[in-house]
Enzyme design. Structure first.
Site, PDB file in Angstrom:
ATOM      1  N   TRP B 358       0.835  -1.212   0.000  1.00  0.00           N
ATOM      2  CA  TRP B 358       0.000   0.000   0.000  1.00  0.00           C
ATOM      3  C   TRP B 358       0.863   1.253   0.000  1.00  0.00           C
ATOM      4  O   TRP B 358       0.368   2.359  -0.223  1.00  0.00           O
ATOM      5  CB  TRP B 358      -1.004  -0.007   1.156  1.00  0.00           C
ATOM      6  CG  TRP B 358      -0.416   0.217   2.531  1.00  0.00           C
ATOM      7  CD1 TRP B 358       0.500  -0.563   3.148  1.00  0.00           C
ATOM      8  CD2 TRP B 358      -0.706   1.289   3.441  1.00  0.00           C
ATOM      9  NE1 TRP B 358       0.797  -0.059   4.394  1.00  0.00           N
ATOM     10  CE2 TRP B 358       0.069   1.074   4.607  1.00  0.00           C
ATOM     11  CE3 TRP B 358      -1.539   2.398   3.405  1.00  0.00           C
ATOM     12  CZ2 TRP B 358       0.042   1.920   5.714  1.00  0.00           C
ATOM     13  CZ3 TRP B 358      -1.569   3.243   4.515  1.00  0.00           C
ATOM     14  CH2 TRP B 358      -0.781   3.011   5.652  1.00  0.00           C
ATOM     15  N   ASP B 359       2.146   1.106   0.227  1.00  0.00           N
ATOM     16  CA  ASP B 359       3.097   2.216   0.128  1.00  0.00           C
ATOM     17  C   ASP B 359       2.894   3.004  -1.161  1.00  0.00           C
ATOM     18  O   ASP B 359       3.008   4.230  -1.186  1.00  0.00           O
ATOM     19  CB  ASP B 359       4.533   1.681   0.108  1.00  0.00           C
ATOM     20  CG  ASP B 359       4.889   0.833   1.306  1.00  0.00           C
ATOM     21  OD1 ASP B 359       3.969   0.259   1.925  1.00  0.00           O
ATOM     22  OD2 ASP B 359       6.080   0.710   1.613  1.00  0.00           O
ATOM     23  N   GLU B 489       0.999  -1.457  12.963  1.00  0.00           N
ATOM     24  CA  GLU B 489       1.083  -2.921  13.047  1.00  0.00           C
ATOM     25  C   GLU B 489       1.519  -3.415  14.427  1.00  0.00           C
ATOM     26  O   GLU B 489       1.683  -4.612  14.620  1.00  0.00           O
ATOM     27  CB  GLU B 489       2.026  -3.461  11.963  1.00  0.00           C
ATOM     28  CG  GLU B 489       1.442  -3.309  10.569  1.00  0.00           C
ATOM     29  CD  GLU B 489       2.450  -3.606   9.463  1.00  0.00           C
ATOM     30  OE1 GLU B 489       3.653  -3.349   9.684  1.00  0.00           O
ATOM     31  OE2 GLU B 489       2.042  -4.091   8.395  1.00  0.00           O
ATOM     32  N   LYS B 602       3.709   1.980  16.257  1.00  0.00           N
ATOM     33  CA  LYS B 602       4.784   1.802  15.277  1.00  0.00           C
ATOM     34  C   LYS B 602       4.752   2.923  14.252  1.00  0.00           C
ATOM     35  O   LYS B 602       5.770   3.482  13.888  1.00  0.00           O
ATOM     36  CB  LYS B 602       4.595   0.464  14.567  1.00  0.00           C
ATOM     37  CG  LYS B 602       5.630   0.168  13.513  1.00  0.00           C
ATOM     38  CD  LYS B 602       5.262  -1.121  12.772  1.00  0.00           C
ATOM     39  CE  LYS B 602       6.248  -1.458  11.680  1.00  0.00           C
ATOM     40  NZ  LYS B 602       5.753  -2.517  10.786  1.00  0.00           N
ATOM     41  N   GLN B 603       3.571   3.195  13.738  1.00  0.00           N
ATOM     42  CA  GLN B 603       3.479   4.236  12.726  1.00  0.00           C
ATOM     43  C   GLN B 603       2.092   4.856  12.786  1.00  0.00           C
ATOM     44  O   GLN B 603       1.141   4.230  13.227  1.00  0.00           O
ATOM     45  CB  GLN B 603       3.768   3.680  11.342  1.00  0.00           C
ATOM     46  CG  GLN B 603       2.647   2.884  10.707  1.00  0.00           C
ATOM     47  CD  GLN B 603       3.047   2.319   9.349  1.00  0.00           C
ATOM     48  OE1 GLN B 603       3.518   1.197   9.262  1.00  0.00           O
ATOM     49  NE2 GLN B 603       2.866   3.091   8.297  1.00  0.00           N
TER      50      GLN B 603
END
Lengths: 761, 761
Positions: B358-359, B489, B602-603
């Site tokens: 998906w980046d 994640e 994480k993000q």
């Protein structure tokens, strides 16, 4: 579901040879004696589908972990049940044609496991491609009297010819594990010898360096008289030793090969003495001979059956089923060695690796407490005590400190073997079962001293784990436990699993009781434990009390339900009856996410908790929760129906209880789940026993007394079981007419039958 | 974090050879041209630590999946970026001593990547064990003008001797993937030839049967004049073809080997023509010669830089960093081939497998929209359109029906490649990013027609997925979405991830818009789509509206927060600043369960959603959520800081924005995460670009107009960037004194600068 085995009260019988069923039968007809076990593989060669398996208790191999995506904290190695050297092999060829049931025409094939005596027999007539026909009759057993001895009587008769037979009698350590992760062989040769009539091989496992010495001697008789082979060649190759015999088969005469095997491991002998000791055991077996050995062996079985048999009148299939379960459990674990435990497949297969799951504490312990002497159950507890340090190290790997223990999910030597994060790291309720087993053992046996000797240390370490594993939720103003997997493995990484939260606070309570008991019982031992564990009684116990007081349990108070976990009611609540047939079993048909977000329950979870702590809850609470969860439960774990059977019995749902009982009782005999070929579901067999004794029989222990509130399934005429209890043997027989209780040995004692006190004399 | 590369505005410079850094440099100095790529491996032999890597776009291998515990629905195969045949090899030995920097004494080593021209140069002096000393100067590039051509100029000078050199110039398909699951080689030989001055090998991949033909021609010059080797031997072995040349090296004279390689794949040529076409390409390259090829190549780069360069005055490290990111992105994906996409490591390594995450949609698309012609971004969207059928099949595997699509988490050909249940099955927000990319592309380009041509079909299929993926919670009286993994994640299998729920309803809204648009735009196409997708407009849209109306979003209304998921507030809420240094990075120090139950992120997750849908929320809401989540975010994904930089910029948190920018800008140049040796973080480089343009520059598109609200980090004097926008090129320069805007080409247009309209002419 298959239905190819004949019903018989004491025997498992297969008639006619269907190669498709061979691996299933190899599992079902397995024999063992607690020290070793052997699948029902053929002695002669077989080129068809087979899973060869010999197993030696305590001998394992740490295979390199295979994983898709590595997570920090996973074990590097996965301890596997090892396929051990082959001791049963007797290969036969006549005129260069191998006796191989995949290649010969087979008639009158019959395989029988006599559970009463632990004897596996097999007979058949086989026709070679050239028309020569032989009859074979083999019998074998793993001696319950001498744990290191296996014996075979292998008879062959030429039916329509006379010719020379070439017979290879051997031991072979060149075996593989089917589930070897990298197709590696785990055994290396250390020693071998072959002489006339005898062969010995010592092999060692890589990495773990266990030595196993497998030896054999044999004798040959023709028509009942010692026969002299025409020629004997010694045969040795890598990890293999044996004799190749040329024997004249005369038409109509029975030739019998008596093969005596000795299987010794370095777990029980100094490595340097293994070969010599093996020879001694072989000589002893050889000198006693097959019949004498069998007599000793079957005497032990007779003694065991006396203690643990269950009879069912009016339903042969049920009778056979329950005996099969008891037979497997008894031959898997004898309780004589506290280093051993009960693998999920016993000695019947290599699947699942490791030997010990929470199955032992949650399902198996009650069976062994009630059917064997006290030390058997006690040794199951001591096993965990001996692994305490490893459990503390395992906790450290996951970030816990100060002596907090997390027992492994799967283990062979105390180290974690499993590597799925949602199980390995999160299915922590296993810790609760290990604590509960101590309580359960003491409740049954009255052996409270166990706390002083071993129990308290384990309880402190587990309590420390729970105290660190919860966290304070300022949102809820309660302690919560986040990210766990409960007994229902069809939910992963949930918050506040009711079962786990309940076990956590129960452990904290019980450990306080244990502290008080030991303090009173043996003050110096108490101080020693406090010192050894650096236990700060005041601070730690204060924290425990705070957690007990402020723990959060997910509930639906309107409906009187305990919720399996936070958010359970957000699911689409459906009944299993609404599922399509083609969706079952879910774990083979649905992707994992679909299973997880569905309401369907693999195995009892809230109900499992209610089963353990039945006394804490009103029958109304049990009923509401049972009525809510039972319809959603798919029982895709063999460990599930027994708990439902017990609760259903308690609630008077007799038909449901019987239905649940049936699901487990013949699980392997009928290959209900299409997986018996990998081995039998040994640990769940104890659940079957519980369904009957705790379910139908309503057996409980309260205030040191046995209690029963039995009923009988409509389909049966009567059933009876025996219990060992605090030095007595009690027999209960339930029939349509009522319940008979009898004290078979030991001092008089009072029991409760339904709500009446009965004095047994 | 390393700091061994020299700062320079246009060049990456390594001085002195440190073998420990070699694999890092091999990644950083990688070159490519969208069709192929090559790590900065040495042409000569190297026996030290190296990760050899040549990559050909679109050529992959479906390696057998490795998994610890199989789950139903996992892909059988994992498509891997293939290490392709080696075309750079030039092996040299003098008096039986190999030129091998692991064995020779190396001086004056210098490796330079000139980003302006896409040229990799390397020079050094090496002393053989016997004291002979040579100087080598190599240069190479992958032609941006001719995607199938690579060229090397390899110069060697004997410094203190004259002797015969044996030089092997070859192509070699006998290469391995480092990450091959079962150590298998993926290439098989199809064809090879070697003649004087030339060699060709065609190899095919197992299973996928891609053919790749790799050829080379070479020319040798001594002191600028064509040289005649003393002898040339042809060399052929399995999958290998080349020439072995004996050349007299005269002291002080420079000998140059010009090696021209052609790399052709069956993706672009009929298999039968590959060899002939390869010869043609080789002849073309040979005839043009190195200088001419380089001129054409560097002209393309000059043109590209014109469109996409960003300048930063006053901070050379930052200038080098941003250019490095732009350079990598540009040489990874040129947008000429709609079958291709942007792998997470571009052409710099094989890790992560698959080419598309998906980046692409969430991070890369804005870069390509703004720096390349429109078709480049459009092709990224068409790529997903072409995979629609596979995405529908993927949905079917997971139990979805009626044309619902779940795009894969990782893919090479449209099929799922990844096998962790919590990602593969549950990280479904990727579907939202793919829908959003259509919206984002149209918002930027105005190309609404894309909906008619491709977009609507994709949107319908994704909306159908969402409509099935939610379920009605009678408890909440809302639709909920259970069991998902959000962008963060470090949470798995959560309920009601705010980001995912928000994306689901947004998609349902946007698809309705798309339906209306297409209906108006092209009625017959509309009917065709409805028919082809069996779309029941009335019923399906009614269901969507109901979901939009009754969707549940976890919130803390008191604090004005969107909650990342249900139960987030039950965590122990801590700040990253409270973590000990030795706990970082969490994913290397903590077990997975500990990470999951912690609050650490994480993000960007909620913040990622606020970034995408900024306009829907008040600045106050953005601020409250940013202030809440930012301190808990560990940014252990390279895709995280850019989003925080953009939001921080928006909120006027300039220092935080700059700090976040720095975390990504030199991620690979400084090997911030100790993993650059596996390859560069190519997709996150687009995030760096966004941090600057959307963050510092405040670039947005609103109502078809470009808007800017720029600020300049204190540490800089000025920065500037260019944007392609609807046929114009706009240049923005921001300095302490203010912002200059300039229309470099195209028709006049209005833009917004802060809150003022500006007419660009």
């Amino acid at each position: 579901m298959k239905n190819y085995l004949k019903h018989h009260e004491w025997r498992i019988i297969e008639e006619g040879f269907d190669p498709h069923y061979n691996k299933i039968s190899e599992s079902v007809f397995s024999i063992g004696n607690g020290r070793m076990g052997q699948r029902a593989n053929f002695e002669e060669e077989y080129s068809g589908e087979t899973l060869r398996g010999s197993y030696v208790a305590g001998v394992y191999y740490p295979d390199k972990t295979r994983v898709g995506w590595w997570k920090n904290g996973y074990p590097e190695y996965f301890a596997k049940v090892l396929n051990a050297p082959n001791w049963i092999g007797i290969h036969i060829s006549i005129d260069n044609q191998k006796l191989d049931l995949a290649k010969c025409k087979t008639e009158d094939f019959r395989r029988v496991l006599d559970m009463k005596t632990g004897l596996l027999s097999r007979s058949f007539a086989a026709t070679f491609p050239d028309g020569k026909k032989v009859r074979v009759d083999s019998r074998r057993f793993c001696s319950m009297a001498h744990g290191e001895i296996g014996a075979i009587r292998y008879a062959i008769t030429a039916l329509n010819f006379s010719a020379k037979a070439v017979i290879s009698v051997y031991v072979d350590a060149d075996v593989v594990n089917k589930d070897s992760n990298y197709d590696e062989k785990f055994w290396e040769e250390v020693y071998k010898e072959a002489s006339e009539g005898k062969a010995i091989v010592t092999a060692q496992t890589k990495k773990t360096l266990f030595h196993v010495t497998t030896g054999m001697r044999y004798a040959i008789e023709t028509d009942g008289k010692k026969a002299q082979p025409e020629r004997i060649n010694l045969e040795q190759r890598e990890k293999f030793a044996g004799n190749v015999i040329q024997l004249n088969l005369e038409e109509g005469k029975e030739n019998v090969i008596y093969k005596y095997a000795a299987i010794l491991s370095s777990e029980n002998h100094a490595k340097a003495s293994l070969v010599a000791n093996c020879s001694k055991v072989l000589d002893e077996a050889y000198n006693k001979g097959f019949e004498k050995l069998f007599e000793e062996h079957s005497n032990v079985w007779a003694h065991k059956w006396e203690a643990c048999d269950i009879t069912i009148e009016g339903d042969i299939a049920a009778q056979q089923g329950i005996r099969f379960n008891i037979f497997q459990l008894t031959q898997t674990y004898t309780g004589e060695d506290e280093r051993l435990n009960i693998g999920p497949k016993g000695f019947t297969g290599e699947k699942y690796g490791g030997s010990t799951y929470w199955d032992t504490e949650a399902y198996c312990l009650p069976f062994y407490m009630a059917t064997a002497e006290q030390k058997v159950a006690r040794n199951l507890l001591v096993y965990r005590y001996k692994h305490l340090q490893k459990a503390i190290e395992n906790g450290q790997k996951l970030g816990f400190t100060g002596g907090a223990a997390l027992y492994p999910m799967v283990t062979m030597n105390g180290e974690e073997c499993h590597n799925e994060w949602e199980i390995t790291f999160e299915e922590i309720h296993r810790n609760g079962a290990i604590a509960y087993a101590i309580f359960d053992y003491i409740r049954y046996t009255g052996d409270e001293k166990y706390l002083t000797e071993y129990g308290l240390e384990v309880l402190i370490a587990i309590s420390r784990f729970w105290a660190q594993r919860v966290n304070w939720s300022s949102h809820k103003n309660k302690y919560v436990m986040l990210g766990v997997t409960g007994p229902n493995e069809y939910e992963n990484n949930v918050n506040n699993n009711w079962y786990t939260n309940t076990f956590a606070t129960w452990t904290l309570e019980y450990t306080q009781h244990a502290l008080s008991f030991v303090k009173k019982d043996d003050e110096s031992r108490f101080s020693e434990i406090l010192k050894r564990t650096s236990f700060d009684e005041k601070t730690e116990v204060a924290k425990w009390k705070d957690i007990i007081e402020k723990m959060y349990y997910p509930e639906d108070t309107t409906r009187g339900l305990f919720l399996q976990q936070d958010g359970f009611l957000d699911k689409e609540l459906m009944s299993v009856s609404e599922l399509k047939k083609e969706d079952r079993p879910l774990n083979q048909k649905w992707s994992w996410d679909r299973i997880l977000r569905s309401c369907f329950i693999k195995q009892a979870d809230v109900l499992q908790g209610l089963y353990f702590f039945e006394d804490k809850y009103s029958p109304e609470t049990l009923r509401k929760n049972f009525d809510f969860y039972e319809p959603m439960t798919v029982h895709e774990s063999s460990l599930s129906p027994c708990v439902h059977a017990i609760l259903a019995s308690r609630l008077g749902y007799k038909q449901k209880a019987y239905e649940m009982y049936l699901r487990t009782a013949r699980l392997d005999l009928d290959d209900y789940n299409n997986d018996t070929e990998d081995g039998c579901h040994t640990t769940s067999m104890a659940g079957t026993w519980m369904s009957l004794v705790k379910g139908f029989g309503g057996m409980r222990v309260k205030d040191g007394k046995l209690c029963f509130s039995p009923f009988i399934p409509e389909q049966w005429k009567s059933y009876s079981f025996r219990l060992e209890f605090r030095g007595r043997v009690v027999k209960i027989k339930v029939s349509k007419d009522g319940t008979e209780t009898r004290l078979e040995s030991g001092d008089p004692m009072e029991i409760w039958l339904k709500d009446e006190k009965v004095m047994l004399k």
